[in-house]
Motif scaffolding. Structure first.
Motif, PDB file in Angstrom:
ATOM      1  N   UNK B 204       0.844  -1.210   0.000  1.00  0.00           N
ATOM      2  CA  UNK B 204       0.000   0.000   0.000  1.00  0.00           C
ATOM      3  C   UNK B 204       0.872   1.250   0.000  1.00  0.00           C
ATOM      4  N   UNK B 205       1.971   1.193   0.756  1.00  0.00           N
ATOM      5  CA  UNK B 205       2.882   2.348   0.777  1.00  0.00           C
ATOM      6  C   UNK B 205       3.493   2.581  -0.598  1.00  0.00           C
ATOM      7  N   UNK B 206       3.850   1.499  -1.246  1.00  0.00           N
ATOM      8  CA  UNK B 206       4.429   1.563  -2.593  1.00  0.00           C
ATOM      9  C   UNK B 206       3.410   2.150  -3.587  1.00  0.00           C
ATOM     10  N   UNK B 207       2.193   1.669  -3.488  1.00  0.00           N
ATOM     11  CA  UNK B 207       1.137   2.132  -4.400  1.00  0.00           C
ATOM     12  C   UNK B 207       0.850   3.619  -4.185  1.00  0.00           C
ATOM     13  N   UNK B 208       0.955   4.026  -2.921  1.00  0.00           N
ATOM     14  CA  UNK B 208       0.673   5.433  -2.605  1.00  0.00           C
ATOM     15  C   UNK B 208       1.632   6.359  -3.345  1.00  0.00           C
ATOM     16  N   UNK B 209       2.852   5.858  -3.545  1.00  0.00           N
ATOM     17  CA  UNK B 209       3.836   6.686  -4.272  1.00  0.00           C
ATOM     18  C   UNK B 209       3.369   6.979  -5.693  1.00  0.00           C
ATOM     19  N   UNK B 210       2.555   6.061  -6.242  1.00  0.00           N
ATOM     20  CA  UNK B 210       2.015   6.285  -7.592  1.00  0.00           C
ATOM     21  C   UNK B 210       0.626   6.898  -7.546  1.00  0.00           C
ATOM     22  N   UNK B 211       0.247   7.349  -6.371  1.00  0.00           N
ATOM     23  CA  UNK B 211      -1.060   8.004  -6.249  1.00  0.00           C
ATOM     24  C   UNK B 211      -2.222   7.041  -6.168  1.00  0.00           C
TER      25      UNK B 211
END
Lengths: 271, 309
Positions: B204-211
């Motif tokens: 989820x943290x990784x995905x957040x970086x891509x918005x």
């Protein structure tokens, strides 16, 4: 006539009544343990039919759970429930299912039917009783074919390891299982030696359908330092000729109304 | 702290007060970290030897006397090996037995395929009335233990023995009925359990970086499952990924699919063991071999997002 023998006849009639009313059931192995049940409930077990959950009561775990009809007959005789229940065996919403169920029938101490499992449960019950220091005896009835289950020997080993001398096992050695004589299907001999090798006291009863001999066996078993196995040589279908004559086919049999009445007549003729 | 250490310390406290707790294991007291309990409460701790069927039955017998027995062994032997004993002697007979399966799935590591339960949840989930719970960290385990004891009936606890990354803290309050929403999100729901909770948060943290906003929900109890939380989340996000340390057949993916297909059909992806047996290896190797990593979760989310609605 001896009072115990009179009760045995009544219990046999009530087994035939239950199975005959429904039309089919586990007749052979129910009839073979009648003397054992009568002697246990009449002469040995501490219980109160008004308080089936009484703490510190002696317990009976019928690991060969398909003998439910025999147990229901003696429980009815002892006043755990009314006679009209006997007509409901296996009917919808009955309290008397073919295999023993502690959550349905007052007086049934363990749910059994998947062979081998009741014995392990009884070992747990015997340990629990010892922990509570309530002085109860824990009785278990095993089928001879049931001894082919591996779990039986796990339980036997552990009960001896724990010196559970409040645990008494009866083996209903009627020498018949569904597919044939025990020795034809998968032999269990030398049986007494097996139990001794597992650390048990053993007493062998030549006529397991004699109240006197069964009583001698129980009396001996209650006074051993280790858990005790009582090997009862019994006759499958004992007491009802056409069931006895069916041999191994009596495990589960169709009982017509006509045959039920035939059984009643034969049993009544002995009174 | 190691999960088994937390368990033993908590049980020690509880057993001082609750005299009905009984400990039974099948020659794995040391592996389960229970040795101290056997020293402190010898009269209430039993070792049946290598005999799991008997262990289940002995526990059922204790329960019929009013005790609350806990049984312990490795996950496959606590489930598939004694499935019938759990079904009949415990669940059908309505006995109050707490079943602890140690080192689920790839946590069996170097014990390999024989000890790697990819099917334990699937085996037990179809047994009526059983509760199936998997704590994801020591705080969850600690908070859940009194609930495990007070919940009547069979409870299966799928327990990773070693140290877990902390997801919660001392203030965490457990309820069987409520899944843990670990992260709010709007684009995708990630339902996870056990070892995969940490990977899901990282994803989820990784995905957040891509918005991309992923909602992460820890389904600690796969049965009875918190349907409301699952439905509410997917109604909002419109898609779901499950992540579990188990075969995708019979475990969390199946359980979440059952809820959604009836109540809120939505595109889904699964992360977990894809109908394969286990093997020897360290956790990192096994995670990567079976595709149980944050990267795989991220990829599955991207697949879903790229699908036409």
């Amino acid at each position: 006539m001896d009072e115990l023998e009179r009760i045995c006849i009544q219990v046999r009639k009530d087994i035939m009544l239950q199975i005959g009313t429904f039309g089919v059931g586990h007749v052979g192995g129910s009839l073979s343990i009648v003397e054992l049940l009568v002697v246990l409930y009449r002469l040995h077990m501490r219980f109160d039919p008004q308080k089936p959950e009484m703490s510190g009561r002696d317990r009976l775990i019928v690991s060969k759970g398909h003998s439910g009809p025999a147990v229901y007959a003696i429980l009815c005789n002892e006043g755990f429930f009314s006679r009209d229940w006997l007509l409901t065996l296996n009917q919808p919403d009955t309290n008397l299912p073919s295999h023993c169920d502690m959550n349905k029938t007052p007086g049934i101490d363990m749910t059994t039917g998947s062979l081998g499992q009741g014995f392990s449960c009884a070992v747990g019950v015997a340990l629990a009783s010892r922990l509570c220091s309530d002085g109860a005896y824990i009785y278990v009835i095993l089928g001879d074919g049931e001894l082919q289950e591996g779990q039986i020997w796990e339980s036997a080993m552990f009960a001896a390891h724990e010196f559970l001398n409040n645990l008494i096992v009866f083996i209903d050695y009627n020498d018949a299982q569904i597919d044939g004589r025990i020795g034809q299907v998968c032999g269990i001999e030398p049986l007494a030696e097996k139990w001794r090798a597992f650390g048990w006291e053993v007493v062998e009863i030549g006529d397991g359908n004699s109240c006197r001999e069964v009583n001698d066996g129980i009396t001996f078993a209650k006074n051993t330092k280790r858990p005790c196995a009582v090997i009862l040589h019994t006759i499958k279908g004992k007491g009802v000729s056409f069931v006895e004559n069916s041999g191994v086919l009596s495990h589960s049999m169709v009982i017509s109304k006509e045959n039920m009445n035939l059984a009643f007549m034969e049993l009544d003729s002995r009174i | 702290m190691e999960m088994r250490k937390v368990l033993a310390l908590e049980l020690q406290k509880i057993m001082q007060i609750n005299k009905y707790i009984i400990i039974i294991n099948a020659d794995l007291a040391r592996a389960a970290g229970l040795s101290d309990l056997y020293e402190i409460f010898p009269e209430r701790c039993f070792n049946v030897g290598v005999a799991e069927q008997n262990m289940a039955g002995v526990a059922a017998g204790f329960s019929s006397y009013g005790f609350i027995p806990f049984i312990f062994t490795f996950t496959p032997f606590a489930t598939r090996r004694i499935c019938d004993q759990i079904a009949i002697s415990i669940c059908y007979a309505k006995q109050n037995v707490k079943i602890f399966g140690l080192d689920p799935g790839i946590a069996a590591e170097n014990n390999g395929g024989t000890h790697m339960s990819v099917e334990d949840v699937g085996v037990l989930r179809s047994i009526p009335k059983i509760t199936i719970f998997e704590p994801c960290d020591e705080f969850q385990l600690k908070s859940a233990l009194p609930e495990v004891i007070s919940r009547d009936g069979a409870v299966y606890v799928r327990l990773f023995r070693k140290e877990c990354v902390s997801i919660f803290d001392e203030n965490y309050k457990f309820s069987f009925l409520k899944a843990d929403k670990l992260r709010e999100g709007a684009d995708v729901s990630v339902f996870c359990t056990g070892l995969m909770v940490e990977e899901s948060i990282l994803a989820a943290e990784e995905l957040a970086k891509s918005g991309i906003s992923a909602e992460v929900i820890n389904i600690h109890t796969v049965k009875p499952i918190d349907k409301e939380s699952i439905i509410a989340s997917v109604r909002k996000t419109g898609r779901a990924v499950t992540a579990e340390n188990h075969n995708i057949i019979g475990g969390l993916y199946s359980a979440v699919s059952e809820v959604l297909s009836l109540n809120c059909p939505a595109p889904m992806r699964s992360v977990g063991i894809n109908d394969e047996f286990g093997q020897v290896g360290r956790i990192q190797f096994l995670k990567s071999y079976y595709g149980m990593t944050k990267n795989v979760i991220v990829n599955k989310v991207m697949e879903l997002l790229n699908e036409k609605k």
